[in-house]
Motif scaffolding. Sequence first.
Motif, PDB file in Angstrom:
ATOM      1  N   SER A  42     -11.153  -4.674  12.188  1.00 18.36           N
ATOM      2  CA  SER A  42     -10.234  -3.993  11.222  1.00 18.36           C
ATOM      3  C   SER A  42      -9.134  -4.335  11.510  1.00 18.36           C
ATOM      4  N   THR A  43      -8.080  -4.385  10.295  1.00 25.30           N
ATOM      5  CA  THR A  43      -6.929  -4.580  10.419  1.00 25.30           C
ATOM      6  C   THR A  43      -6.214  -3.043  11.019  1.00 25.30           C
ATOM      7  N   ARG A  45      -3.581  -0.616  10.606  1.00 28.08           N
ATOM      8  CA  ARG A  45      -2.578  -0.128   9.529  1.00 28.08           C
ATOM      9  C   ARG A  45      -1.905   1.270   9.762  1.00 28.08           C
ATOM     10  N   LYS A  93     -19.179  -3.649  10.901  1.00 29.36           N
ATOM     11  CA  LYS A  93     -18.128  -4.811  10.629  1.00 29.36           C
ATOM     12  C   LYS A  93     -18.987  -6.036  11.381  1.00 29.36           C
ATOM     13  N   ASP A 215     -11.065   0.306   7.325  1.00 31.00           N
ATOM     14  CA  ASP A 215      -9.625  -0.047   7.591  1.00 31.00           C
ATOM     15  C   ASP A 215      -9.071   1.351   7.372  1.00 31.00           C
ATOM     16  N   ARG A 216      -9.201   2.408   6.596  1.00 28.15           N
ATOM     17  CA  ARG A 216      -8.715   3.673   6.675  1.00 28.15           C
ATOM     18  C   ARG A 216      -9.466   4.430   5.673  1.00 28.15           C
ATOM     19  N   HIS A 230     -12.706  -3.910   4.324  1.00 27.72           N
ATOM     20  CA  HIS A 230     -12.766  -5.511   3.821  1.00 27.72           C
ATOM     21  C   HIS A 230     -13.817  -6.116   4.580  1.00 27.72           C
ATOM     22  N   ARG A 236     -11.161  -6.845  -0.178  1.00 24.92           N
ATOM     23  CA  ARG A 236     -11.030  -5.325  -0.062  1.00 24.92           C
ATOM     24  C   ARG A 236     -12.004  -4.652  -1.050  1.00 24.92           C
ATOM     25  N   ASP A 280     -12.122   1.708  16.078  1.00 30.43           N
ATOM     26  CA  ASP A 280     -11.756   1.889  14.584  1.00 30.43           C
ATOM     27  C   ASP A 280     -11.659   3.239  14.248  1.00 30.43           C
TER      28      ASP A 280
END
Length: 561
Positions: A42-43, A45, A93, A215-216, A230, A236, A280
């Motif tokens: 996960s990025t 953000r 993931k 991610d969100r 993603h 994405r 996450d």
Amino acid sequence: MPWASANPSIELLRWRAIRDSLPFIGTSAADLPATRHCRGRSTQRTGSRFGGNTVASKSIREFDVVVVGGGGSGLAAAIAAASEGARTVVLEKSTELRGSTGRSVGSIAASGTPDQKRLGIADSADRHLADYRVISGHLAATENVELAMVLTHNVTETVAWLREMGMEFFGPVGESPHSAPRLHNVLPGSRSYIYHLERRARRLGVVIELGVAGDRLLHEDGRVTGVEAHDAVGHRQTYAARRGVVLAAGDFSASATLKREWIDDRVSRFVPVNPCATGDAQRMALELGGQVLNAEVFDVPSMRLAPPPSEGLFGLLQKLPPRAAVTKPIRWGLANLPNRLIRSLMMGFVTTYLSPREALFDSGAILVDTHGRLRSNTSENINLVVAELGEDGGYIVGDRTLYEKFSSDPHYVATAPGVAFAYMPDFRRSRKDVYAEAPTTDELAAEIGISAAALNKSIADAAASVTGGAAPLTEGPYFALGPVRAYLLQTNGGLKVSTRLEVLGRDDRPIRGLYAAGNAGQGGLALFGHGHHLGWAFTSGRIAGRNVARAASAQHLAAAE
């Protein structure tokens, strides 16, 4: 054993006593913690608060329910939701379904089960709750009793639900301070959970997306409406959720950043059992006002020897599908075979991550690192010393006197979950991959690939500081167990949830359309003691999945308004 640190420096006097650890069961040598499976990380953000979304995605896929996390709690939630007729997707993931469940001991604590009744064990959910509260220790004063009741008063039905899918259990077995035998151990190990849950989920039409990281959370008018994610190559995707989202992505034991922020800098360096548990769920919910409880509580790392090798007869058995043809004979054998044969079965097939006892060091064994340097010449808990060695680990070294002492009851080296004890001859006979022996220390050093000069110096240094009942290592042949490592089993910081597993915001009101299960939705529960984490994972997953599926869709709510 779990403990909590409230300030950045760890003071050993504040550590609670660490009890003897049980081994992990149901995995092979290829299952050691590694990051290679966590492709879609996960990025980080910042995200926006309620009031609209600003990030556009290339495409939108619509579902009734979106589950983030493909471990035990996530699969349980997906199955429960799909059983209610909800079109459901699981976002995992990793490149495989597993989570912390597939790396666990494999036992569930439950009361009033047919297994107990068959053995004439009188037990009840109320009695289980009372014991659970004792095990919770100081956290009992702050944890939600109603949430604890959700566990103890529903887990029996959960075990029956798992058994209906084809899972086989051995037990129940006892463990202090439980007042009755309650541990039900899945056979042949924890991989059975994932195997059968995945089969049921796919039969129900659940879509499983591997290598996809959330991610969100997407939201509109104060309601969660989906997840932006993603894949491994950065593409994405928006997953719209007409009825809601279940966060089941586990704890944050693999996030150095969160461990450093919420616990301690030293703990941030401990190697996690589950390399994909990077917090996450907690991160995404916090962006929308969620609360994390008991973020400072975690399980002290405990020593582990490597699981059996994945080749050979036992390796072949480990790869067989855990269906009745495999599990029923194992169950019969555990109930009827002589102890020596049971120990061989447990050590070579069912049992994997064996945990050496600290009593070895009290009796004179030493710990050396992979360079042969002495590491056990400290008053610090040996589990923490091993944890500092990271993935390299170290070796437990002893001599003939120690070997003979730990060859019979009551001096066992390690234990399997309520089934069998392992002694030195068991390692010598069944686990040559982690056991080495030689007439001299020079030859032993060559066997395990470390410096003979360094090993001899470590033995001499240890002999010079022998205290208590320990004796210096002077009589060959000599042995080494290892490599031995210590992993961070889990962190306890989970999202605050209602008894319906709804995620609660800062005002303690549910965030509409958002649920959490398993470690992600631990809600301040202690879950101390073996069998409670898995019991909570499946029970909370079932409840969260059922409730989100029964929720009115966002479109229905809009039309009603």
